[in-house]
Design a protein around this motif. Structure first.
Motif, PDB file in Angstrom:
ATOM      1  N   ALA A   1       3.751  19.663 -12.306  1.00 30.42           N
ATOM      2  CA  ALA A   1       2.941  18.958 -12.345  1.00 30.42           C
ATOM      3  C   ALA A   1       1.335  19.351 -12.912  1.00 30.42           C
ATOM      4  CB  ALA A   1       2.146  18.635 -10.973  1.00 30.42           C
ATOM      5  N   TYR A   2       1.308  20.933 -12.715  1.00 31.79           N
ATOM      6  CA  TYR A   2       0.130  20.988 -12.427  1.00 31.79           C
ATOM      7  C   TYR A   2      -0.120  21.315 -14.963  1.00 31.79           C
ATOM      8  CZ  TYR A   2      -4.514  23.661 -13.327  1.00 31.79           C
ATOM      9  OH  TYR A   2      -6.117  23.872 -13.724  1.00 31.79           O
ATOM     10  N   ASN A   3       0.911  22.265 -14.520  1.00 31.36           N
ATOM     11  CA  ASN A   3       1.366  22.777 -16.333  1.00 31.36           C
ATOM     12  C   ASN A   3       1.420  21.299 -17.456  1.00 31.36           C
ATOM     13  OD1 ASN A   3      -0.663  24.919 -16.868  1.00 31.36           O
ATOM     14  ND2 ASN A   3       1.125  26.389 -15.729  1.00 31.36           N
ATOM     15  N   GLY A   4       2.535  21.498 -16.487  1.00 25.57           N
ATOM     16  CA  GLY A   4       3.684  20.185 -17.202  1.00 25.57           C
ATOM     17  C   GLY A   4       3.105  19.085 -17.288  1.00 25.57           C
ATOM     18  N   ILE A   5       2.998  18.425 -16.827  1.00 24.69           N
ATOM     19  CA  ILE A   5       2.223  16.638 -16.409  1.00 24.69           C
ATOM     20  C   ILE A   5       0.447  16.932 -16.839  1.00 24.69           C
ATOM     21  CG2 ILE A   5       2.325  14.511 -15.731  1.00 24.69           C
ATOM     22  CD1 ILE A   5       4.521  15.215 -16.764  1.00 24.69           C
ATOM     23  N   ALA A   6      -0.122  17.176 -15.833  1.00 29.00           N
ATOM     24  CA  ALA A   6      -1.779  17.737 -15.598  1.00 29.00           C
ATOM     25  C   ALA A   6      -2.575  17.564 -16.597  1.00 29.00           C
ATOM     26  CB  ALA A   6      -1.906  17.840 -14.803  1.00 29.00           C
ATOM     27  N   ASN A   7      -1.780  19.080 -17.097  1.00 30.17           N
ATOM     28  CA  ASN A   7      -2.590  19.270 -18.020  1.00 30.17           C
ATOM     29  C   ASN A   7      -2.095  19.641 -20.222  1.00 30.17           C
ATOM     30  OD1 ASN A   7      -5.023  20.161 -16.997  1.00 30.17           O
ATOM     31  ND2 ASN A   7      -3.581  22.651 -16.289  1.00 30.17           N
ATOM     32  N   SER A   8      -0.882  19.334 -20.099  1.00 29.57           N
ATOM     33  CA  SER A   8      -0.237  19.232 -21.173  1.00 29.57           C
ATOM     34  C   SER A   8       0.384  17.495 -21.720  1.00 29.57           C
ATOM     35  CB  SER A   8       0.997  19.880 -21.141  1.00 29.57           C
ATOM     36  OG  SER A   8       0.250  20.885 -21.089  1.00 29.57           O
ATOM     37  N   VAL A   9      -0.489  16.874 -20.606  1.00 22.81           N
ATOM     38  CA  VAL A   9      -0.401  15.529 -21.346  1.00 22.81           C
ATOM     39  C   VAL A   9      -1.249  14.870 -20.843  1.00 22.81           C
ATOM     40  CG1 VAL A   9       1.237  13.166 -20.493  1.00 22.81           C
ATOM     41  CG2 VAL A   9       2.164  15.535 -20.619  1.00 22.81           C
ATOM     42  N   LEU A  10      -1.469  14.449 -19.242  1.00 27.13           N
ATOM     43  CA  LEU A  10      -2.578  13.634 -19.146  1.00 27.13           C
ATOM     44  C   LEU A  10      -4.108  13.851 -19.782  1.00 27.13           C
ATOM     45  CD1 LEU A  10      -2.159  12.753 -15.815  1.00 27.13           C
ATOM     46  CD2 LEU A  10      -0.911  11.598 -17.524  1.00 27.13           C
TER      47      LEU A  10
ATOM     48  N   TYR B   1      -3.842  14.780 -29.203  1.00 27.13           N
ATOM     49  CA  TYR B   1      -2.279  14.988 -30.264  1.00 27.13           C
ATOM     50  C   TYR B   1      -2.528  14.952 -30.954  1.00 27.13           C
ATOM     51  CZ  TYR B   1       0.522  14.187 -25.609  1.00 27.13           C
ATOM     52  OH  TYR B   1       1.151  14.698 -23.857  1.00 27.13           O
ATOM     53  N   GLN B   2      -1.017  15.765 -31.948  1.00 21.52           N
ATOM     54  CA  GLN B   2      -1.036  16.011 -33.723  1.00 21.52           C
ATOM     55  C   GLN B   2       0.332  14.768 -33.319  1.00 21.52           C
ATOM     56  OE1 GLN B   2      -1.549  19.597 -35.549  1.00 21.52           O
ATOM     57  NE2 GLN B   2      -1.334  20.927 -33.435  1.00 21.52           N
ATOM     58  N   THR B   3      -0.645  13.103 -33.802  1.00 25.52           N
ATOM     59  CA  THR B   3       0.580  12.529 -33.196  1.00 25.52           C
ATOM     60  C   THR B   3       1.723  12.431 -34.086  1.00 25.52           C
ATOM     61  OG1 THR B   3      -0.300  10.563 -34.705  1.00 25.52           O
ATOM     62  CG2 THR B   3      -0.689  10.977 -32.596  1.00 25.52           C
ATOM     63  N   PRO B   4       1.731  13.036 -35.616  1.00 24.11           N
ATOM     64  CA  PRO B   4       3.203  13.336 -36.461  1.00 24.11           C
ATOM     65  C   PRO B   4       4.332  13.766 -35.901  1.00 24.11           C
ATOM     66  CG  PRO B   4       1.634  13.348 -37.551  1.00 24.11           C
ATOM     67  CD  PRO B   4       0.174  13.563 -36.543  1.00 24.11           C
ATOM     68  N   VAL B   5       3.745  15.112 -35.135  1.00 24.90           N
ATOM     69  CA  VAL B   5       4.834  15.680 -34.223  1.00 24.90           C
ATOM     70  C   VAL B   5       4.661  15.387 -32.267  1.00 24.90           C
ATOM     71  CG1 VAL B   5       5.415  16.926 -36.029  1.00 24.90           C
ATOM     72  CG2 VAL B   5       3.355  17.331 -34.507  1.00 24.90           C
ATOM     73  N   GLU B   6       3.593  15.870 -32.005  1.00 26.67           N
ATOM     74  CA  GLU B   6       3.038  14.714 -30.906  1.00 26.67           C
ATOM     75  C   GLU B   6       2.809  14.170 -30.097  1.00 26.67           C
ATOM     76  OE1 GLU B   6       1.561  18.953 -29.505  1.00 26.67           O
ATOM     77  OE2 GLU B   6       0.181  17.970 -30.384  1.00 26.67           O
ATOM     78  N   PRO B   7       2.759  13.610 -28.488  1.00 24.68           N
ATOM     79  CA  PRO B   7       4.415  13.642 -27.605  1.00 24.68           C
ATOM     80  C   PRO B   7       5.354  13.669 -27.724  1.00 24.68           C
ATOM     81  CG  PRO B   7       2.994  11.744 -26.816  1.00 24.68           C
ATOM     82  CD  PRO B   7       2.426  12.441 -28.807  1.00 24.68           C
ATOM     83  N   VAL B   8       6.797  13.946 -27.327  1.00 27.50           N
ATOM     84  CA  VAL B   8       7.535  14.110 -27.280  1.00 27.50           C
ATOM     85  C   VAL B   8       7.394  13.541 -25.325  1.00 27.50           C
ATOM     86  CG1 VAL B   8      10.581  14.198 -28.047  1.00 27.50           C
ATOM     87  CG2 VAL B   8       8.314  14.988 -29.433  1.00 27.50           C
ATOM     88  N   PHE B   9       8.351  12.411 -25.341  1.00 28.64           N
ATOM     89  CA  PHE B   9       8.789  12.120 -24.056  1.00 28.64           C
ATOM     90  C   PHE B   9      10.194  12.000 -23.685  1.00 28.64           C
ATOM     91  CE2 PHE B   9       4.267   9.825 -24.557  1.00 28.64           C
ATOM     92  CZ  PHE B   9       3.474  11.425 -23.443  1.00 28.64           C
ATOM     93  N   ASP B  10      10.797  12.782 -23.684  1.00 19.68           N
ATOM     94  CA  ASP B  10      11.831  13.171 -22.876  1.00 19.68           C
ATOM     95  C   ASP B  10      12.140  13.640 -21.866  1.00 19.68           C
ATOM     96  OD1 ASP B  10      11.032  15.387 -23.031  1.00 19.68           O
ATOM     97  OD2 ASP B  10      12.168  16.605 -24.521  1.00 19.68           O
ATOM     98  N   ALA B  11      13.984  13.964 -21.901  1.00 17.06           N
ATOM     99  CA  ALA B  11      14.164  13.917 -20.302  1.00 17.06           C
ATOM    100  C   ALA B  11      13.258  15.276 -19.549  1.00 17.06           C
ATOM    101  CB  ALA B  11      15.955  14.360 -20.651  1.00 17.06           C
ATOM    102  N   GLU B  12      12.821  16.566 -20.387  1.00 14.11           N
ATOM    103  CA  GLU B  12      12.090  16.779 -19.922  1.00 14.11           C
ATOM    104  C   GLU B  12      10.876  16.897 -19.306  1.00 14.11           C
ATOM    105  OE1 GLU B  12      10.820  21.137 -18.493  1.00 14.11           O
ATOM    106  OE2 GLU B  12      12.924  20.293 -18.408  1.00 14.11           O
TER     107      GLU B  12
ATOM    108  N   TYR C   1      -4.787   4.516 -27.410  1.00 15.86           N
ATOM    109  CA  TYR C   1      -5.061   5.948 -27.058  1.00 15.86           C
ATOM    110  C   TYR C   1      -3.767   5.880 -25.588  1.00 15.86           C
ATOM    111  CZ  TYR C   1      -4.936  11.065 -28.574  1.00 15.86           C
ATOM    112  OH  TYR C   1      -3.964  11.908 -29.130  1.00 15.86           O
ATOM    113  N   PHE C   2      -3.915   5.371 -24.747  1.00 10.82           N
ATOM    114  CA  PHE C   2      -2.681   5.249 -23.984  1.00 10.82           C
ATOM    115  C   PHE C   2      -2.010   4.644 -23.623  1.00 10.82           C
ATOM    116  CE2 PHE C   2      -2.817   4.035 -18.921  1.00 10.82           C
ATOM    117  CZ  PHE C   2      -3.412   4.904 -18.487  1.00 10.82           C
ATOM    118  N   ARG C   3      -2.178   3.871 -24.790  1.00 10.78           N
ATOM    119  CA  ARG C   3      -0.478   3.303 -24.403  1.00 10.78           C
ATOM    120  C   ARG C   3       0.438   4.290 -25.362  1.00 10.78           C
ATOM    121  NH1 ARG C   3      -0.705  -2.832 -24.563  1.00 10.78           N
ATOM    122  NH2 ARG C   3       1.512  -2.170 -23.103  1.00 10.78           N
ATOM    123  N   LEU C   4       0.230   5.116 -25.891  1.00  6.30           N
ATOM    124  CA  LEU C   4       0.951   6.525 -26.259  1.00  6.30           C
ATOM    125  C   LEU C   4       2.180   7.190 -25.216  1.00  6.30           C
ATOM    126  CD1 LEU C   4      -0.676   9.528 -28.070  1.00  6.30           C
ATOM    127  CD2 LEU C   4       0.624   7.632 -29.016  1.00  6.30           C
ATOM    128  N   LEU C   5       1.388   6.463 -23.649  1.00  4.26           N
ATOM    129  CA  LEU C   5       2.207   6.815 -22.459  1.00  4.26           C
ATOM    130  C   LEU C   5       3.339   6.174 -22.502  1.00  4.26           C
ATOM    131  CD1 LEU C   5      -1.035   7.367 -20.033  1.00  4.26           C
ATOM    132  CD2 LEU C   5       0.947   9.722 -21.187  1.00  4.26           C
TER     133      LEU C   5
END
Length: 463
Positions: A88-97, A105-116, A181-185
């Motif tokens: 929750a903290y590192n994976g979502i809050a600090n690395s996504v939100l 984000y460096q948008t050519p390569v990230e984010p990647v919203f996958d199963a992980e 930008y929010f719609r990257l999610l």
């Protein structure tokens, strides 16, 4: 699985945040040492009686304290499964939100919203639910609950479902992303986050700009903000505390050491930051190097005091960024330094007394974030500075809204422009610098932490 220390009676005022006001350290002999933290929330809450702070147990010491039933009145610490918290903290809050709201984000390569990502998102939901359930259990009838920040964006909606009688507020300490930008999610996640915050009676932000961005996202994605009211509260510096603390003996000692490192009759450019990607420390160092390249008259006449305190070192991208800061400082010193002059004095070990010493010594304060919810350093330096300082300030800092008129404003991506701003700041006349510093300090302290918190509480109760 959540276990916790439960308070004895329902609370009228509750605050929820990832980090609480106290941290426990577990000694080798099994003893628990408690250390109180500082900051605006701690100071603000001191003005309120009958309060409860709900927070997460962040380390082994905190978790052991919860297991032993050790705690202090007014604090409930949640022992959330460490793996769930990490997701929750590192994976979502600090690395996504955090990355979304700071446009990192460096948008050519990230984010990647996958199963992980989906797996970690489920942990974020679990983490938020643990807070919502604890708050629902602890709150008195009609109590006021103030939920803090992007870590707990889902809590207001979850809590509303459990306790519709409560007055619920959410405060965002970060910027809010513009809608494109929010719609990257993923669409469902973006909607869930907005609905989560809109579970509050009142959603508040540090500046009008961030509030308007949130309204824009809600309007575009959901059709509006519903019954939720939107507020703005620009957290200010605590002038009384800063002025008192900055003249204590340990600060005087640090000042003497820094003066020795700087040398006689040299000007100082000061920055104090965590090595957070959004703080833009690397471009700041590039701008300083450009100043030395293009304005050779400043060689041996100025020193850049750069305090870059490591942040989130459990994430590789942050470790790499800290290493890049250190490497560039070494390069500049190697290229320009002489036997009697070190162009960059870099410290990476956190030391609040040394930070205050640097504030007092500053001729120029460099605050050039890519994006920042507020940035209290920009507000603190003018309050503490002994002889007045010129503030070079990014237009992307929330503090720009209040301080921009008396700062030298820069585009944080423009290294050449920032170098020119540093030259302008260094050559500013004493009278102009003094006048600007006085006005900056007045603006910076307009809403000190206690009043900042009480204003939100009063506004929430009046909804």
């Amino acid at each position: 699985m959540v276990t916790e220390h439960t308070s004895s009676s329902p609370a009228q005022v509750l605050v929820a945040s990832n980090r609480g006001p106290i941290t426990y350290t577990l000694g080798e002999d099994g003893t628990l040492d408690a250390r109180r933290g500082g900051g605006g929330l701690v100071s603000g809450l001191s003005a309120v009686d009958d309060k409860l702070w709900v927070c997460a147990a962040l380390g082994d010491g905190d978790r052991e304290a919860v297991r032993r039933g050790v705690g202090e009145p007014g604090v409930r610490m949640l022992d959330i499964d460490p793996e769930v918290h990490a997701d929750a903290y590192n994976g979502i809050a600090n690395s996504v939100l955090w990355f979304v709201h700071h446009l990192l984000y460096q948008t050519p390569v990230e984010p990647v919203f996958d199963a992980e990502f989906r797996r970690q998102w489920a942990s974020y939901e679990t983490y938020n639910r643990a807070f919502a359930e604890a708050l629902a259990q602890e709150a008195a009838e009609g109590a006021a609950v103030l939920v803090q920040d992007y870590h707990l964006a889902l809590v207001p909606g979850m809590l509303r479902a459990l306790r519709p009688d409560l007055r619920i507020g959410h405060f965002s300490h970060t910027p809010w992303a513009p809608v494109d930008y929010f719609r990257l999610l993923p669409d469902d996640i973006a909607e869930q986050l907005l609905h989560g915050i809109l579970g509050a009676d009142r959603a508040a932000f540090l500046t009008r700009r961030w509030a308007d961005a949130f309204i824009g996202c809600c309007t575009e994605i959901l059709g509006g903000t519903g019954r939720t009211r939107i507020g703005v509260h620009g957290l200010g510096a605590d002038a009384d505390f800063l002025r008192r603390r900055s003249h204590e003996a340990d600060v005087d000692e640090r000042m003497a050491a820094l003066r020795e490192q700087v040398g006689e009759d040299r000007k100082t450019i000061v920055r104090v930051d965590r090595t957070e990607l959004s703080k833009n420390i690397v471009r700041g160092l590039h701008a300083y190097r450009t100043l030395l390249e293009t304005r050779p008259e400043w060689r041996e006449r100025v020193v850049h005091i750069a305090f870059a305190y490591p942040s989130r070192q459990d994430l590789a991208v942050y470790r790499d960024y800290t290493a890049a800061v250190q490497s560039l400082a070494t390069e500049i010193n190697g290229a320009y330094g002489t036997e009697s002059w070190t162009p960059v004095v870099l410290h990476v070990k956190d030391d609040f007394a040394r930070s205050l010493a640097a504030y007092r010594l500053a001729d120029v304060a460099l605050v050039n974030p890519i994006r920042d919810g507020m940035n209290l350093v920009a507000k603190e330096v003018p309050v503490v500075s002994d002889h007045g300082c010129a503030l070079v300030l990014s237009r992307e800092a929330g503090a720009y809204e209040e301080l921009g008129e008396d700062a030298i404003v820069v585009n944080p991506y423009d290294v050449t422009g920032t170098a020119e701003a540093l030259h302008e700041a260094l050559t500013m006349s004493g009278d102009e610098r003094s006048g600007r510093t006085k006005r900056l300090a007045e603006a910076a302290t307009a809403l000190p932490p206690q009043q900042w918190f009480l204003d939100q509480l009063e506004a929430l109760r009046q909804e």
